[in-house]
Scaffold this active site. Structure first.
Site, mmCIF file in Angstrom:
data_model
loop_
_atom_site.group_PDB
_atom_site.id
_atom_site.type_symbol
_atom_site.label_atom_id
_atom_site.label_comp_id
_atom_site.label_asym_id
_atom_site.label_seq_id
_atom_site.Cartn_x
_atom_site.Cartn_y
_atom_site.Cartn_z
ATOM 1 C CB CYS A 121 3.837 4.056 -6.260
ATOM 2 S SG CYS A 121 3.175 5.210 -5.081
ATOM 3 C CB CYS A 122 5.674 0.723 -2.171
ATOM 4 S SG CYS A 122 4.239 0.736 -1.463
ATOM 5 C CB CYS A 203 -1.605 4.906 -0.059
ATOM 6 S SG CYS A 203 -0.105 5.429 1.091
ATOM 7 C CB CYS A 206 -2.032 0.134 -2.067
ATOM 8 S SG CYS A 206 -1.589 1.595 -3.870
ATOM 9 C CB CYS A 229 4.908 -1.363 1.317
ATOM 10 S SG CYS A 229 5.535 -1.403 2.894
HETATM 11 S S1 SF4 Z 1 1.421 1.769 -1.032
HETATM 12 FE FE1 SF4 Z 1 -0.066 2.414 -3.056
HETATM 13 S S2 SF4 Z 1 -0.023 4.799 -2.745
HETATM 14 FE FE2 SF4 Z 1 1.130 4.122 -1.036
HETATM 15 S S3 SF4 Z 1 3.547 3.945 -0.987
HETATM 16 FE FE3 SF4 Z 1 2.799 1.954 -2.250
HETATM 17 S S4 SF4 Z 1 1.995 2.068 -4.340
HETATM 18 FE FE4 SF4 Z 1 1.864 3.941 -3.385
#
Ligand code: SF4
Length: 233
Positions: A121-122, A203, A206, A229
């Protein structure tokens, strides 16, 4: 040529080149310099091919940077997963400083990527947008600090990032007390979540509040061994 996440090349027409030795010399020099002096060097060397990335935990680096160059580009990556308080802070800070603000907006995914593929995701959401924001830039600045986490304790003030761009961390050596003092002295806008124990704000899926006395970044991806991240690699 610098590398982008997607593997395409980012064209750098006249980026000043620094050898490893020159970067080491700059770091030695900047260890004794004030943040404003470091930002002045970055502006004189790279502006307008320079931007500043902001997480909107507070606006300390923005306050310092716009005092040197009011038109410096400030980048905020809107992942689609920010707390409402963070988005309010973006607007407060934009109004306060009349920022040259560039918001990188991530298209909504279904199913949500943090649920479907948390490992990636990151990199897909944040790092991909940062690569886009840095296209055509020669250097960028961030508010990364050594005291935020053990994993950041050796962070340099100036370095070359994985793209080949120059990365400047003007407040790398600032302590938490330095930040608090600056916020108070300069009436700097902060994210209201700081008062609720969120000492490092990312976010909402997280990010958790931090236990008293714990590492400020311990609320990020808590329960997993992830600590970064990927923006600052
Ligand atoms: S902090 Fe969490 S929700 Fe945000 S981009 Fe990274 S994995 Fe995705």
């Amino acid at each position: 040529m610098a590398r982008s996440e997607a593997g395409s090349a980012v064209s750098l027409v006249h980026a000043p080149q620094f050898t490893d030795e020159e970067l080491a010399d700059l770091n030695t020099k900047f260890e004794k310099e004030a943040a404003g002096t470091i930002i002045r060097w970055a502006v004189d060397t790279f502006h307008p091919h320079l931007c500043l990335t902001a997480s909107m935990t507070d606006a300390v680096l923005i306050d310092l940077a716009v005092a040197v160059e009011p038109s410096v580009e400030v980048v905020f990556i809107d992942t689609g997963y920010h707390f409402p308080e963070t988005l309010e802070t973006v607007e407060n800070v934009r109004r306060r400083y009349g920022l040259n603000l560039r918001i990188m907006t991530v298209a909504a995914q279904e199913p949500e990527l943090w649920k479907a593929d948390p490992e990636n995701c990151c990199s897909a959401v944040k790092v991909g947008q940062l690569d886009r924001a840095l296209s055509g830039k020669e250097a960028w600045m961030s508010g990364l600090r050594r005291s935020e986490a053990a994993t950041r304790s050796a962070a340099p003030i100036v370095a070359r990032d994985l793209r080949g761009l120059v990365k400047v961390n003007p407040i790398a050596k600032w302590t938490d007390l330095d930040v608090k003092g600056y916020i108070k002295d300069h009436d700097v806008p902060v994210n209201p979540l700081l008062d609720q124990g969120y000492l490092s704000i990312g976010c909402w899926p997280c990010t958790k509040p931090v236990e008293p006395g714990a590492d400020p970044r311990s609320g990020r991806w808590s329960g997993s061994d992830k600590t970064e991240c990927g923006l600052h690699y």
